[in-house]
Write a protein that holds these residues in place. Structure first.
Motif, PDB file in Angstrom:
ATOM      1  N   TRP A 139       0.815  -1.224   0.000  1.00 55.89           N
ATOM      2  CA  TRP A 139       0.000   0.000   0.000  1.00 55.89           C
ATOM      3  C   TRP A 139       0.852   1.279   0.000  1.00 55.89           C
ATOM      4  O   TRP A 139       0.314   2.379  -0.188  1.00 55.89           O
ATOM      5  CB  TRP A 139      -0.955   0.000   1.196  1.00 55.89           C
ATOM      6  CG  TRP A 139      -0.325  -0.316   2.517  1.00 55.89           C
ATOM      7  CD1 TRP A 139      -0.050  -1.544   3.024  1.00 55.89           C
ATOM      8  CD2 TRP A 139       0.113   0.626   3.496  1.00 55.89           C
ATOM      9  NE1 TRP A 139       0.528  -1.453   4.267  1.00 55.89           N
ATOM     10  CE2 TRP A 139       0.636  -0.124   4.587  1.00 55.89           C
ATOM     11  CE3 TRP A 139       0.107   2.012   3.586  1.00 55.89           C
ATOM     12  CZ2 TRP A 139       1.152   0.483   5.726  1.00 55.89           C
ATOM     13  CZ3 TRP A 139       0.620   2.623   4.717  1.00 55.89           C
ATOM     14  CH2 TRP A 139       1.143   1.858   5.766  1.00 55.89           C
ATOM     15  N   LEU A 140       2.153   1.142   0.176  1.00 52.50           N
ATOM     16  CA  LEU A 140       3.065   2.287   0.013  1.00 52.50           C
ATOM     17  C   LEU A 140       3.810   2.236  -1.322  1.00 52.50           C
ATOM     18  O   LEU A 140       4.710   3.046  -1.561  1.00 52.50           O
ATOM     19  CB  LEU A 140       4.081   2.324   1.158  1.00 52.50           C
ATOM     20  CG  LEU A 140       3.558   2.811   2.507  1.00 52.50           C
ATOM     21  CD1 LEU A 140       4.676   2.804   3.553  1.00 52.50           C
ATOM     22  CD2 LEU A 140       2.945   4.206   2.408  1.00 52.50           C
ATOM     23  N   ASP A 141       3.438   1.269  -2.169  1.00 50.79           N
ATOM     24  CA  ASP A 141       4.093   1.137  -3.483  1.00 50.79           C
ATOM     25  C   ASP A 141       3.538   2.202  -4.422  1.00 50.79           C
ATOM     26  O   ASP A 141       2.736   1.931  -5.315  1.00 50.79           O
ATOM     27  CB  ASP A 141       3.850  -0.270  -4.040  1.00 50.79           C
ATOM     28  CG  ASP A 141       4.451  -0.430  -5.433  1.00 50.79           C
ATOM     29  OD1 ASP A 141       5.397   0.316  -5.756  1.00 50.79           O
ATOM     30  OD2 ASP A 141       3.951  -1.284  -6.194  1.00 50.79           O
ATOM     31  N   ASP A 142       3.961   3.417  -4.181  1.00 48.52           N
ATOM     32  CA  ASP A 142       3.498   4.558  -4.959  1.00 48.52           C
ATOM     33  C   ASP A 142       4.715   5.429  -5.278  1.00 48.52           C
ATOM     34  O   ASP A 142       5.510   5.722  -4.381  1.00 48.52           O
ATOM     35  CB  ASP A 142       2.462   5.353  -4.160  1.00 48.52           C
ATOM     36  CG  ASP A 142       1.771   6.410  -5.002  1.00 48.52           C
ATOM     37  OD1 ASP A 142       2.478   7.268  -5.565  1.00 48.52           O
ATOM     38  OD2 ASP A 142       0.525   6.368  -5.090  1.00 48.52           O
ATOM     39  N   PRO A 143       4.876   5.863  -6.522  1.00 46.12           N
ATOM     40  CA  PRO A 143       6.038   6.707  -6.846  1.00 46.12           C
ATOM     41  C   PRO A 143       6.137   7.945  -5.977  1.00 46.12           C
ATOM     42  O   PRO A 143       7.234   8.428  -5.702  1.00 46.12           O
ATOM     43  CB  PRO A 143       5.806   7.073  -8.321  1.00 46.12           C
ATOM     44  CG  PRO A 143       4.945   5.987  -8.863  1.00 46.12           C
ATOM     45  CD  PRO A 143       4.073   5.556  -7.716  1.00 46.12           C
ATOM     46  N   VAL A 144       4.990   8.458  -5.528  1.00 41.85           N
ATOM     47  CA  VAL A 144       5.024   9.663  -4.708  1.00 41.85           C
ATOM     48  C   VAL A 144       5.684   9.398  -3.362  1.00 41.85           C
ATOM     49  O   VAL A 144       6.396  10.251  -2.821  1.00 41.85           O
ATOM     50  CB  VAL A 144       3.594  10.209  -4.525  1.00 41.85           C
ATOM     51  CG1 VAL A 144       3.610  11.474  -3.660  1.00 41.85           C
ATOM     52  CG2 VAL A 144       2.960  10.504  -5.866  1.00 41.85           C
ATOM     53  N   VAL A 145       5.459   8.209  -2.799  1.00 38.06           N
ATOM     54  CA  VAL A 145       6.094   7.864  -1.522  1.00 38.06           C
ATOM     55  C   VAL A 145       7.608   7.863  -1.676  1.00 38.06           C
ATOM     56  O   VAL A 145       8.343   8.455  -0.871  1.00 38.06           O
ATOM     57  CB  VAL A 145       5.598   6.493  -1.019  1.00 38.06           C
ATOM     58  CG1 VAL A 145       6.389   6.054   0.209  1.00 38.06           C
ATOM     59  CG2 VAL A 145       4.112   6.560  -0.696  1.00 38.06           C
ATOM     60  N   GLU A 146       8.074   7.192  -2.703  1.00 35.83           N
ATOM     61  CA  GLU A 146       9.526   7.159  -2.913  1.00 35.83           C
ATOM     62  C   GLU A 146      10.067   8.550  -3.170  1.00 35.83           C
ATOM     63  O   GLU A 146      11.177   8.897  -2.753  1.00 35.83           O
ATOM     64  CB  GLU A 146       9.871   6.233  -4.075  1.00 35.83           C
ATOM     65  CG  GLU A 146      11.372   6.044  -4.235  1.00 35.83           C
ATOM     66  CD  GLU A 146      11.744   5.304  -5.502  1.00 35.83           C
ATOM     67  OE1 GLU A 146      12.948   5.272  -5.803  1.00 35.83           O
ATOM     68  OE2 GLU A 146      10.834   4.798  -6.183  1.00 35.83           O
TER      69      GLU A 146
END
Length: 711
Positions: free
Chosen positions: A232-239
């Motif tokens: 659920w944190l696999d988002d480009p924005v998180v990285e």
């Protein structure tokens, strides 16, 4: 320097130590050392600290001509300072687009006995003052000199490794076991979660409360990156939030949804050793445009993603490569950029770039292949079934092969052509028209992830546009270059008592074709005419007008210099051109040992007579040809005794950005000594003003030296 296993071990350790020491002394947040590969004119990143290696992927190999701070520092042998991201966007828009973080940076050249060995790059948080302090500059200059001296003393050129080394900044203070346990107990008692990340983004510590908020056991999270181990944190924005914290050293906060309905608030606090993360529960956002990251539950539960899924990195990588491709000019530039930047970015070992030409695939460039393989592939028909290249052009769909076995199932003979083990065949299509095929190959089997396929497919479109534009440029350049070569003299006539040398260099940028010209006309046994000029523009029209001006001068050569330029001016008016022409005409009378000169807006020649200090010939120039038909054209007569050297040149030799024109010409005049070989003098003149050979305009030079006539 060729790619190889890396530098000498002692040299590598020295670079690591100097880099870390400089980062600490200057208060920088990160740094890196680039070394120049002389054979390819590419800067390779050798070692970095303070940022993860994946952040540096787009910057591991930089052509020396690239418009980036590191390359500029090496090219111009000067310290480059960029105070903010706004300054970066103004001076280096390509870099700013693919590095959208608040920061300051410097690049210092590594100049020892030889210039241009490489550069030392340092990054600071955006909180750094607008200028580098004197202490910082002194530390940076000293470090750059230390590295340069080691390179000078190295018995062999250092090699640039395929990937840069990451060295830790260190700086951790040893703590007793009791203190460590007390700190851990303190964190465990807090109602919020605490997580520690290293600069690579991996979890090095988390409290039980943090593990509970994240919904996974702590043992499964340690050593992983959150966006890889928590779907659920696999988002480009998180990285990208993490990258922002690492590069800018700014605190960052965002909200994310842990399925099914738990909203969490993440606060990131970075420093030189890593990132502290505070996790708290958060109310559901009100649907506004804030910083929340709603996520659907991932099927399959909690399987960690492979370590190379850097989605935000891929996005910026694509932006960086696309921006770089838009600046390529010739086909050779496209090939070099793909080889220098695309191959390292995707870990590829080989490249074949083909252009569609008359129903066949003509190879325009390659890397990592023997010439025998290229000869076998060159000229295959567009519908070939020897390799997948023909099929991908027919249906416009990229093909990816993870192993020779997979390739052999569809194309039995293809794996036997080379020793490559995996391939990406990318069709280059423009408006439904095939323009070529780009093949990236690997020395080992490789599975292509979905994001890699997406990025490569998008990149193929930009490569297609660049290749098509570059082929058009090359065709125009070939025509213009052929025209210019036909108009310039192939050789200069021999005149008794006169030494002559000439050189023409096209601009290192742009059309690579212009209107600079020179000539020597033998009038009789003791007289000759020398002429040099510059037609405005860098195109076929300028080259064509140059030929017409030369013809007009030939027709009137022998008359007084004033009359020659006046008649040429009338011819120019009859042609009704909008282009202006500067011209310098010299009538050489070797019997009388004198030279008579007239100038139409052209730079005055350099003059050196034995027994006299070198200088600039005193001329009273008329306006440029094409400005005023009735303007008088004054003449100047000077002694031309044996040993006298006269240097005629166009403005491309002396107009160097950021330098004083008078000082430049005075310095050049001092390079006209008695008896020196004239070709060597031209080399010295060119090196004095353009030591890196990257002149921004055409240059023509014509040297004349009077000598005693042969008996």
């Amino acid at each position: 320097m060729a790619d190889g296993g890396g530098e000498d071990l002692g040299q590598a350790g020295f670079l690591d130590d100097v880099l870390v020491d400089t980062v600490r002394r200057t208060g920088a947040s990160a740094g890196g050392v680039y070394l120049l590969d002389e054979s390819t004119q590419v800067l390779g990143l050798v070692v970095i600290c303070g940022v993860p290696t994946e952040v540096a992927v787009p910057w591991t190999r930089l052509p020396l001509a690239a418009p980036v701070p590191v390359a500029e520092a090496v090219r111009e042998d000067r310290f480059v300072w960029v105070a903010s991201h706004d300054d970066l966007a103004r001076a280096y828009p390509r870099v700013a687009a693919s590095l959208p973080y608040r920061l300051a940076l410097s690049a210092a050249p590594l100049s020892g006995r030889a210039q241009g060995r490489g550069a030392l790059l340092l990054l600071w948080p955006a909180s750094h003052p607008p200028e580098a302090s004197g202490r910082e500059r002194a530390h940076i200059a000293a470090a750059a000199r230390r590295i340069a001296h080691v390179l000078d003393d190295s018995p062999r050129p250092p090699t640039v490794p395929g990937q840069p080394r990451l060295v830790p900044l260190g700086g951790f203070r040893p703590r007793g076991t009791q203190n460590v346990q007390a700190a851990a107990d303190y964190l465990e008692r807090l109602p919020e979660g605490a997580v520690a990340l290293d600069l690579e983004g991996r979890i090095t510590y988390l409290t039980a409360t943090a593990a509970g908020l994240l919904g996974r056991d702590g043992d499964h999270l340690r050593g992983t990156r959150p966006w890889q181990s928590l779907p659920w944190l696999d988002d480009p924005v998180v990285e990208d939030h993490y990258r922002t914290a690492v590069i800018s050293r700014d605190p960052v906060a965002f909200t994310a949804l842990r399925p099914p309905e738990s909203w969490l608030r993440f606060h990131l606090y970075p420093d030189a050793s890593g990132i502290s993360v505070r996790i708290t529960r958060a109310p559901a956002p009100d649907g506004g445009p804030g910083d929340a990251l709603p996520r659907a539950a991932a099927p399959g539960g909690t399987t960690a993603l492979p370590a190379d899924r850097a989605q935000a990195g891929r996005l910026y990588q694509l932006m960086h490569l696309a921006a770089a491709l838009t600046e390529t000019v010739a086909v050779r530039d496209v090939v070099d950029l793909i080889g220098d930047m695309v191959l390292p970015a995707f870990g590829a070992d080989g490249l074949v770039l083909s252009a569609a030409d008359a129903g066949r695939l003509r190879i325009t460039g390659h890397r990592g292949y023997d010439q025998e393989v290229i000869d076998r592939l060159d000229g295959l028909p567009l519908d070939t079934d020897v390799t997948p290249a023909g099929q991908v052009l027919v249906d416009g769909t990229p093909s990816f092969f993870a192993s020779p076995e997979e390739m052999a199932r569809r194309y039995p003979s293809a794996p036997k052509i080379s020793d490559k083990q995996a391939w990406a065949f990318l069709p280059l299509i423009i408006s439904g028209r095939p323009v070529g095929c780009c093949v990236l190959s690997y020395n080992h089997p490789r599975a292509f992830s979905a994001d890699e396929r997406a990025v490569l497919t998008s990149l193929a479109g930009v490569i297609a546009q660049s290749l098509d534009r570059a082929r058009l440029y090359d065709a125009k350049h070939e025509l213009a270059h052929g025209l210019q070569q036909a108009l310039l003299p192939r050789s200069l006539p021999a005149v008794p008592g006169l030494g002559v040398a000439a050189r023409y260099l096209p601009s290192s940028h742009g059309m690579d074709i212009g209107g600079d010209f020179y000539d020597l006309i033998r009038l009789d046994e003791t007289t000759a005419a020398a002429v040099i000029g510059d037609v405005q523009g860098h195109n076929v029209a300028a080259a064509a007008l140059m030929g017409q001006v030369r013809t007009a001068i030939h027709a009137t050569a022998g008359a007084s210099p004033s009359e020659v330029l006046t008649r040429t001016n009338r011819v120019l008016a009859d042609l009704e051109t909008d282009l202006l022409v500067s011209c310098l005409y010299a009538h050489l009378d070797l019997a009388r040992r004198q030279v008579t000169l007239a100038s139409a807006g052209h730079p005055p020649p350099l003059l050196h007579r034995p027994g006299h200090p070198p200088g600039i010939a005193p001329l009273d120039p008329a306006p440029l040809l094409g400005v005023d038909l009735d303007a008088p054209c004054p003449v100047t007569t000077l002694p031309f005794t044996p040993g006298t050297t006269l240097a005629l040149y166009t403005d491309g030799l002396v107009e160097v950005p950021g330098t004083d024109l008078d000082l430049t010409t005075a310095g050049l005049a001092a390079l006209l000594p008695d008896g020196a070989d004239l070709d060597a003098v031209i080399d010295a003149l060119l090196h004095r003003t353009w030591p890196q050979g990257r002149h921004t305009d055409d240059i023509a030079v014509l040297l004349l030296r009077s000598s005693a006539p042969a008996p």
